[in-house]
Design an enzyme around this catalytic site. Structure first.
Site, PDB file in Angstrom:
ATOM      1  N   ASP A  75      31.882  30.126  43.997  1.00 37.02           N
ATOM      2  CA  ASP A  75      32.851  31.197  43.812  1.00 37.02           C
ATOM      3  C   ASP A  75      33.539  31.504  45.138  1.00 37.02           C
ATOM      4  O   ASP A  75      32.899  31.507  46.190  1.00 37.02           O
ATOM      5  CB  ASP A  75      32.096  32.445  43.323  1.00 37.02           C
ATOM      6  CG  ASP A  75      33.002  33.647  43.131  1.00 37.02           C
ATOM      7  OD1 ASP A  75      33.777  33.647  42.167  1.00 37.02           O
ATOM      8  OD2 ASP A  75      32.943  34.590  43.962  1.00 37.02           O
TER       9      ASP A  75
ATOM     10  N   GLU B 289      35.720  26.916  43.901  1.00 38.57           N
ATOM     11  CA  GLU B 289      36.855  27.684  43.388  1.00 38.57           C
ATOM     12  C   GLU B 289      37.829  27.946  44.523  1.00 38.57           C
ATOM     13  O   GLU B 289      37.645  28.863  45.327  1.00 38.57           O
ATOM     14  CB  GLU B 289      36.392  29.016  42.782  1.00 38.57           C
ATOM     15  CG  GLU B 289      37.531  29.724  42.056  1.00 38.57           C
ATOM     16  CD  GLU B 289      37.690  31.197  42.381  1.00 38.57           C
ATOM     17  OE1 GLU B 289      38.560  31.846  41.785  1.00 38.57           O
ATOM     18  OE2 GLU B 289      36.968  31.720  43.259  1.00 38.57           O
TER      19      GLU B 289
HETATM   20  C1  AAO Z   1      36.230  44.550  41.502  1.00 38.06           C
HETATM   21  C2  AAO Z   1      37.407  45.473  41.298  1.00 38.06           C
HETATM   22  C3  AAO Z   1      38.100  45.722  42.611  1.00 38.06           C
HETATM   23  C4  AAO Z   1      37.115  46.273  43.630  1.00 38.06           C
HETATM   24  C5  AAO Z   1      35.968  45.292  43.774  1.00 38.06           C
HETATM   25  C6  AAO Z   1      34.890  45.760  44.739  1.00 38.06           C
HETATM   26  O1  AAO Z   1      38.302  44.896  40.365  1.00 38.06           O
HETATM   27  O2  AAO Z   1      39.140  46.652  42.397  1.00 38.06           O
HETATM   28  O3  AAO Z   1      37.750  46.418  44.875  1.00 38.06           O
HETATM   29  O4  AAO Z   1      35.363  45.088  42.500  1.00 38.06           O
HETATM   30  O5  AAO Z   1      34.339  46.950  44.303  1.00 38.06           O
HETATM   31  C7  AAO Z   1      35.935  39.469  40.116  1.00 38.06           C
HETATM   32  C8  AAO Z   1      37.121  40.293  39.643  1.00 38.06           C
HETATM   33  C9  AAO Z   1      37.504  41.370  40.634  1.00 38.06           C
HETATM   34  C10 AAO Z   1      36.306  42.204  40.988  1.00 38.06           C
HETATM   35  C11 AAO Z   1      35.282  41.253  41.608  1.00 38.06           C
HETATM   36  C12 AAO Z   1      34.010  41.945  42.074  1.00 38.06           C
HETATM   37  O6  AAO Z   1      38.216  39.420  39.412  1.00 38.06           O
HETATM   38  O7  AAO Z   1      38.498  42.203  40.029  1.00 38.06           O
HETATM   39  O8  AAO Z   1      36.664  43.238  41.901  1.00 38.06           O
HETATM   40  O9  AAO Z   1      34.888  40.296  40.592  1.00 38.06           O
HETATM   41  O10 AAO Z   1      33.432  42.669  41.060  1.00 38.06           O
HETATM   42  C13 AAO Z   1      41.342  35.762  44.556  1.00 38.06           C
HETATM   43  C14 AAO Z   1      40.257  34.858  45.101  1.00 38.06           C
HETATM   44  C15 AAO Z   1      39.422  34.205  44.024  1.00 38.06           C
HETATM   45  C16 AAO Z   1      38.950  35.225  43.001  1.00 38.06           C
HETATM   46  C17 AAO Z   1      40.182  35.912  42.445  1.00 38.06           C
HETATM   47  C18 AAO Z   1      39.840  36.944  41.389  1.00 38.06           C
HETATM   48  O11 AAO Z   1      40.815  33.858  45.939  1.00 38.06           O
HETATM   49  O12 AAO Z   1      38.292  33.621  44.650  1.00 38.06           O
HETATM   50  O13 AAO Z   1      40.864  36.584  43.521  1.00 38.06           O
HETATM   51  N1  AAO Z   1      38.113  34.613  41.958  1.00 38.06           N
HETATM   52  C19 AAO Z   1      36.629  34.681  42.040  1.00 38.06           C
HETATM   53  C20 AAO Z   1      36.000  34.938  40.682  1.00 38.06           C
HETATM   54  C21 AAO Z   1      36.305  36.349  40.236  1.00 38.06           C
HETATM   55  C22 AAO Z   1      35.635  37.335  41.188  1.00 38.06           C
HETATM   56  C23 AAO Z   1      35.612  36.877  42.576  1.00 38.06           C
HETATM   57  C24 AAO Z   1      36.105  35.653  42.992  1.00 38.06           C
HETATM   58  C25 AAO Z   1      34.855  37.691  43.535  1.00 38.06           C
HETATM   59  O14 AAO Z   1      36.415  33.966  39.773  1.00 38.06           O
HETATM   60  O15 AAO Z   1      35.899  36.583  38.911  1.00 38.06           O
HETATM   61  O16 AAO Z   1      36.346  38.583  41.146  1.00 38.06           O
HETATM   62  O17 AAO Z   1      33.500  37.233  43.451  1.00 38.06           O
HETATM   63  C26 AAO Z   1      46.490  34.909  45.034  1.00 38.06           C
HETATM   64  C27 AAO Z   1      45.555  34.025  45.821  1.00 38.06           C
HETATM   65  C28 AAO Z   1      44.222  33.851  45.134  1.00 38.06           C
HETATM   66  C29 AAO Z   1      43.664  35.197  44.746  1.00 38.06           C
HETATM   67  C30 AAO Z   1      44.680  35.894  43.823  1.00 38.06           C
HETATM   68  C31 AAO Z   1      44.187  37.229  43.328  1.00 38.06           C
HETATM   69  O18 AAO Z   1      46.932  34.206  43.877  1.00 38.06           O
HETATM   70  O19 AAO Z   1      46.117  32.762  45.983  1.00 38.06           O
HETATM   71  O20 AAO Z   1      43.343  33.219  46.048  1.00 38.06           O
HETATM   72  O21 AAO Z   1      42.427  34.994  44.037  1.00 38.06           O
HETATM   73  O22 AAO Z   1      45.862  36.089  44.588  1.00 38.06           O
HETATM   74  O23 AAO Z   1      44.018  38.109  44.390  1.00 38.06           O
HETATM   75  C32 AAO Z   1      50.684  33.764  42.106  1.00 38.06           C
HETATM   76  C33 AAO Z   1      50.324  32.924  43.317  1.00 38.06           C
HETATM   77  C34 AAO Z   1      48.814  32.863  43.482  1.00 38.06           C
HETATM   78  C35 AAO Z   1      48.341  34.263  43.650  1.00 38.06           C
HETATM   79  C36 AAO Z   1      48.694  34.993  42.372  1.00 38.06           C
HETATM   80  C37 AAO Z   1      48.206  36.422  42.358  1.00 38.06           C
HETATM   81  O24 AAO Z   1      50.218  33.128  40.914  1.00 38.06           O
HETATM   82  O25 AAO Z   1      50.837  31.631  43.153  1.00 38.06           O
HETATM   83  O26 AAO Z   1      48.418  32.075  44.596  1.00 38.06           O
HETATM   84  O27 AAO Z   1      50.092  35.021  42.196  1.00 38.06           O
HETATM   85  O28 AAO Z   1      48.839  37.133  43.383  1.00 38.06           O
END
Ligand code: AAO
Length: 511
Positions: free
Chosen positions: A211, A247
């Site tokens: 992850d 990931e």
């Molecule tokens: C939760 C709450 C938060 C709080 C946090 C801590 O929602 O508000 O602050 O707890 O209390 C999952 C949930 C999160 C959650 C977290 C922890 O999705 O909402 O937070 O559990 O409970 C990035 C990462 C990627 C990640 C993804 C969700 O790079 O690794 O965000 N995925 C994994 C898991 C996921 C998990 C985590 C990681 C954490 O699969 O389930 O989170 O363990 C850009 C970047 C990406 C980035 C995205 C989103 O993407 O490139 O790297 O992913 O932004 O931030 C276009 C662009 C594209 C861009 C996208 C979105 O498509 O081309 O690049 O727009 O802007």
């Protein structure tokens, strides 16, 4: 002697790309938020008999209990310790699942959350799934980790958060959405993570999804992966290395690219689902005819480095990346075509998604209910997955992997494994067809007019059962029958209003 040692070392450290699935099993399924007892049963009664290679499971280690909102699925992405107890089950249930699945040749792939612990807001008094004490504020975790083990001093942004994905240092040294970022260059931290993963390997798992790999330095991941044990020889050949898929969301245009991670293992190809969704939805002038050079020809990573999927647990609900083009079970007709295309096409190692339904509430382009966790009982425990008489699942478990069209395409992929991409045909628009050597052939109609065409299938002459509209049951076919002539051609008719406007035949479904 030295040469032998060198060869052994190379052998040991270079096989992370191999999924370790049993020979002839070519896909895994993500049973998102399932309980271990249900997964064990599913391996025995369904996945084993239907040729699935393995299961990606939800994180098995102790996590924070979030009550506001109430028990979101994402609480499991906030580790508290590496003890094996979560809403999916305890350690004994975990061990039982691994043993039972392995015994029927379906292997377990763990979603490993090693980049971080819980969010910085998880203070004293907050609960965890095994009841372990922790205090996020003082960085006190029962691993044990203390303030010395986090990246707080290293992040250069004012907020301590990732503010700019254009800066690789921020992405890797600052906090991702508030999650306490581990200092993985420390030998101690690497040791604790390797200890956790080795415990799982010794129990019998076959590999890991790493992850948030983008948020870790590739060198740190390499150092940890080099410390991992070989797989358990009760089920795997001596010297087998854990499969690793990382990931890394790389849609282009950021500081970090997927290829930095190829030295550690495979990488999730997020362009795959984003692009395929756009094509099947026919957005921006896209058409299926353009899929002729799908794969590396579309700028994707090398075939032998890619882990591919149509949707994942994040982007099916608007988290992560991929955007609105992503196909999910909510758009079932298009989704089946997308998954069918993926499973027929040779590119990448394939993962099928298996979801639960939740009540969506889309406003301002965002699902306000994107946090909702799996189906639960009134005490918050996860519901078991009931199996209906028609083999579908009840209680809001979607079980895409049990949809006949998807299950049969998982089998199709096994049957055509190793065969070349062949006999492409298209009508210049959204009717396309291709084969896999002399083992299988598939035809899609995503146009607004019927397919009525004779095509070269490459298959031996005979009568075949279409595995989309039905399947071969003993000697009869419950779906359409397709006749392949002596010259290997066959006539296909597919109405554009058909429930499933595609047809797939393979040599194991010959009547
Ligand atoms: C939760 C709450 C938060 C709080 C946090 C801590 O929602 O508000 O602050 O707890 O209390 C999952 C949930 C999160 C959650 C977290 C922890 O999705 O909402 O937070 O559990 O409970 C990035 C990462 C990627 C990640 C993804 C969700 O790079 O690794 O965000 N995925 C994994 C898991 C996921 C998990 C985590 C990681 C954490 O699969 O389930 O989170 O363990 C850009 C970047 C990406 C980035 C995205 C989103 O993407 O490139 O790297 O992913 O932004 O931030 C276009 C662009 C594209 C861009 C996208 C979105 O498509 O081309 O690049 O727009 O802007």
């Amino acid at each position: 002697m030295k040469l032998l040692l060198l060869l052994v070392t190379i052998g040991l450290c270079s096989a992370q790309y191999n999924p370790n699935t049993q020979s002839g099993r070519t896909s895994i399924v993500h049973l998102f938020e399932w309980k271990w007892v249900d997964i064990a049963a599913e391996c025995e009664r369904y996945l084993g008999p239907n040729g699935f290679g393995g299961v990606q499971i939800s994180p098995p280690n102790e996590n924070i209990v979030v009550t506001n909102p109430y028990r979101p699925w994402w609480e499991r992405y906030q580790p508290i310790s590496y003890k094996l107890c979560t809403r999916s089950g305890n350690e004994q249930q975990f061990r039982d699942m691994v043993t039972r699945c392995n015994n029927v040749g379906v292997y377990i792939y763990v979603d490993a959350i090693i980049n971080h612990m819980c969010g910085s807001g998880g203070g004293a008094g907050t609960h965890s799934t095994c009841g372990s004490y922790f205090n996020a504020g003082s960085r006190d975790f029962p691993v044990p980790y203390s303030g010395l083990d986090f990246n707080d001093g290293k992040c250069r942004t004012g907020s301590g958060e990732i503010e700019n994905y254009g800066d690789a240092n921020q992405v890797r040294n600052c906090r991702l959405v508030g999650l306490l970022d581990l200092a993985m260059e420390k030998d101690y931290v690497r040791g604790k993570i390797a200890e956790y993963m080795n415990n799982l390997i010794n129990i019998g798992v076959a590999g890991f999804r790493l992850d948030a790999a983008k948020h870790m330095w590739p060198g740190d991941l390499k150092a940890i992966s080099d410390r991992l044990n070989n797989l358990n020889t009760k089920w795997f050949p001596a010297g087998a290395r854990p499969f690793i898929f990382q990931e890394v969301i790389d849609l282009g245009g950021e500081a970090i690219s997927a290829n930095e991670y190829f030295g550690v293992g495979r990488v999730t190809e997020f362009k795959y689902g984003a692009k395929l969704g756009g094509v099947i939805r026919k957005w921006n002038g896209e058409k299926m005819a353009y899929l002729r050079n799908w794969g590396e020809g579309w700028g994707f990573m090398p075939n032998d480095r890619a882990l591919v999927f149509v949707d994942n647990h994040d982007n099916q609900r608007g988290h992560g990346a991929g955007g609105a083009s992503i196909l999910t079970f909510w758009d079932a007709r298009l989704y089946k075509m997308g998954v069918g295309f993926m499973l027929a096409h040779p590119y990448g190692f394939t993962r099928v998604m298996s979801s639960y339904r939740w009540s969506r509430n889309i406003s301002n382009g965002k699902d306000q209910n994107d946090w909702i966790g799996p189906p639960t009982n009134s005490d918050g425990s996860i519901k078991s997955v009931p199996i209906n008489a028609d083999a579908t699942c009840g209680d809001n478990w979607v079980c895409e992997h049990r949809w006949r069209q998807i299950k049969n395409m998982v089998i199709f992929r096994n049957v055509v494994n190793g065969q070349p991409f062949s006999n492409w045909w298209d009508n210049g628009s959204n009717q396309v067809a291709f084969g896999r050597g002399n083992k299988g052939f598939i035809v899609f109609n995503n146009d607004d007019r019927n397919v009525d065409v004779t095509l070269n299938t490459g298959l031996p002459p005979g009568t075949y059962c279409d595995v989309i509209s039905g399947q071969k049951e003993d000697t009869i076919c419950s779906g359409k029958e397709i006749t392949v002539n002596n010259d290997r051609t066959a006539h296909f008719q597919i109405s554009n209003t058909a429930e499933d406007p595609f047809v797939a035949i393979h040599v194991n479904a010959k009547l």
